[in-house]
Write an enzyme that holds these catalytic residues in place. Structure first.
Site, PDB file in Angstrom:
ATOM      1  N   HIS A  17     -32.733  -4.085  25.596  1.00  0.00           N
ATOM      2  CA  HIS A  17     -31.967  -4.506  26.782  1.00  0.00           C
ATOM      3  C   HIS A  17     -32.440  -5.889  27.242  1.00  0.00           C
ATOM      4  O   HIS A  17     -31.647  -6.743  27.603  1.00  0.00           O
ATOM      5  CB  HIS A  17     -32.187  -3.531  27.948  1.00  0.00           C
ATOM      6  CG  HIS A  17     -31.593  -2.170  27.741  1.00  0.00           C
ATOM      7  ND1 HIS A  17     -32.305  -1.007  27.969  1.00  0.00           N
ATOM      8  CD2 HIS A  17     -30.347  -1.775  27.355  1.00  0.00           C
ATOM      9  CE1 HIS A  17     -31.519   0.043  27.729  1.00  0.00           C
ATOM     10  NE2 HIS A  17     -30.338  -0.383  27.347  1.00  0.00           N
ATOM     11  N   ARG A  91     -25.602  -2.916  18.388  1.00  0.00           N
ATOM     12  CA  ARG A  91     -26.674  -2.693  17.413  1.00  0.00           C
ATOM     13  C   ARG A  91     -26.147  -2.382  16.032  1.00  0.00           C
ATOM     14  O   ARG A  91     -26.803  -2.650  15.033  1.00  0.00           O
ATOM     15  CB  ARG A  91     -27.555  -1.516  17.870  1.00  0.00           C
ATOM     16  CG  ARG A  91     -28.446  -1.856  19.028  1.00  0.00           C
ATOM     17  CD  ARG A  91     -28.922  -0.619  19.717  1.00  0.00           C
ATOM     18  NE  ARG A  91     -27.814   0.042  20.375  1.00  0.00           N
ATOM     19  CZ  ARG A  91     -27.934   1.075  21.192  1.00  0.00           C
ATOM     20  NH1 ARG A  91     -29.127   1.586  21.425  1.00  0.00           N
ATOM     21  NH2 ARG A  91     -26.874   1.609  21.763  1.00  0.00           N
TER      22      ARG A  91
HETATM   23  P1  ADP Z   1     -24.797   2.966  28.346  1.00  0.00           P
HETATM   24  O1  ADP Z   1     -25.005   4.384  28.721  1.00  0.00           O
HETATM   25  O2  ADP Z   1     -23.863   2.231  29.255  1.00  0.00           O
HETATM   26  O3  ADP Z   1     -24.493   2.736  26.889  1.00  0.00           O
HETATM   27  P2  ADP Z   1     -27.425   1.911  27.781  1.00  0.00           P
HETATM   28  O4  ADP Z   1     -28.532   1.640  28.734  1.00  0.00           O
HETATM   29  O5  ADP Z   1     -27.664   2.903  26.698  1.00  0.00           O
HETATM   30  O6  ADP Z   1     -26.204   2.298  28.689  1.00  0.00           O
HETATM   31  O7  ADP Z   1     -26.961   0.560  27.078  1.00  0.00           O
HETATM   32  C1  ADP Z   1     -26.521  -0.536  27.830  1.00  0.00           C
HETATM   33  C2  ADP Z   1     -26.074  -1.641  26.888  1.00  0.00           C
HETATM   34  O8  ADP Z   1     -27.196  -2.141  26.185  1.00  0.00           O
HETATM   35  C3  ADP Z   1     -25.080  -1.183  25.813  1.00  0.00           C
HETATM   36  O9  ADP Z   1     -24.167  -2.241  25.578  1.00  0.00           O
HETATM   37  C4  ADP Z   1     -25.926  -1.004  24.594  1.00  0.00           C
HETATM   38  O10 ADP Z   1     -25.184  -1.187  23.397  1.00  0.00           O
HETATM   39  C5  ADP Z   1     -26.937  -2.130  24.800  1.00  0.00           C
HETATM   40  N1  ADP Z   1     -28.184  -1.865  24.097  1.00  0.00           N
HETATM   41  C6  ADP Z   1     -28.961  -0.769  24.180  1.00  0.00           C
HETATM   42  N2  ADP Z   1     -30.043  -0.896  23.372  1.00  0.00           N
HETATM   43  C7  ADP Z   1     -29.930  -2.104  22.776  1.00  0.00           C
HETATM   44  C8  ADP Z   1     -30.712  -2.804  21.810  1.00  0.00           C
HETATM   45  N3  ADP Z   1     -31.810  -2.281  21.270  1.00  0.00           N
HETATM   46  N4  ADP Z   1     -30.299  -4.028  21.424  1.00  0.00           N
HETATM   47  C9  ADP Z   1     -29.143  -4.551  21.928  1.00  0.00           C
HETATM   48  N5  ADP Z   1     -28.353  -3.932  22.826  1.00  0.00           N
HETATM   49  C10 ADP Z   1     -28.739  -2.727  23.250  1.00  0.00           C
END
Ligand code: ADP
Length: 165
Positions: A17, A91
């Protein structure tokens, strides 16, 4: 002024994130990291207050980034902030399937554009789900989440951790 919203559950916030936040902060004048207030998806180790606190600490060096919580539709929140863009991370192909559908639906509703940032290879394996699984089994989270988050997760899971052999 170009304003964007990066919405997510952030349960917990990860280094993946953080990479997206840092890259989006360069692209936009103002970036809201918008934390989903309710989390019906799974029992979560971190409360909304904790998720907000950690994200605020993580973004403190970035002066155009603000951490807020929201409930309801992200397009409504974006409209209220006058944000023309949503940011999401990609990802893999599964993320793409989901994000492309969301991006089209969101644009259809309010015209908001979604900017999809492709995760760097060193972060593309990190997911909050994986982290909860690792932590629940008592393994270290170094390289997955910031140190402050690692400590808080272990504190909150302590009563449930399997006994050390
Ligand atoms: P949600 O429940 O809205 O998917 P998350 O916290 O799981 O919430 O993810 C928020 C955003 O961050 C999403 O767009 C997800 O694809 C992105 N994300 C999560 N982990 C990673 C990562 N390791 N690298 C890049 N983007 C990520």
């Amino acid at each position: 002024m170009k304003t964007a919203v990066f919405p997510g559950t952030f349960d917990p916030p990860t280094l993946g994130h953080m990479e997206i936040i840092e890259r989006a902060a360069v692209l936009f004048d103002r970036l809201y990291v918008a934390v989903v207030a309710e989390n019906a998806k799974h029992p979560h180790p971190l409360s909304l207050q904790e998720r907000l606190k950690f994200l605020k600490a993580m973004v403190s060096p970035l002066n155009n980034v603000e951490v807020v919580s929201f409930s309801g539709l992200v397009v409504d929140f974006a409209e209220k902030q006058n944000a023309g863009f949503l940011v999401r991370g990609l990802r893999n192909g599964f993320d793409f399937e989901y994000e492309s559908q969301m991006a089209s639906a969101n644009r259809e509703m309010t015209g908001v554009e979604t900017v999809l940032l492709i995760a760097s290879p060193q972060y593309s394996h990190i997911s909050s789900t994986l982290i909860r699984e690792i932590a629940a089994n008592g393994r270290r989270l170094e390289g997955f989440v910031p140190k402050i988050v690692e400590e808080a997760i272990f504190q909150s899971l302590k009563p449930n951790l399997p006994p050390k052999s």
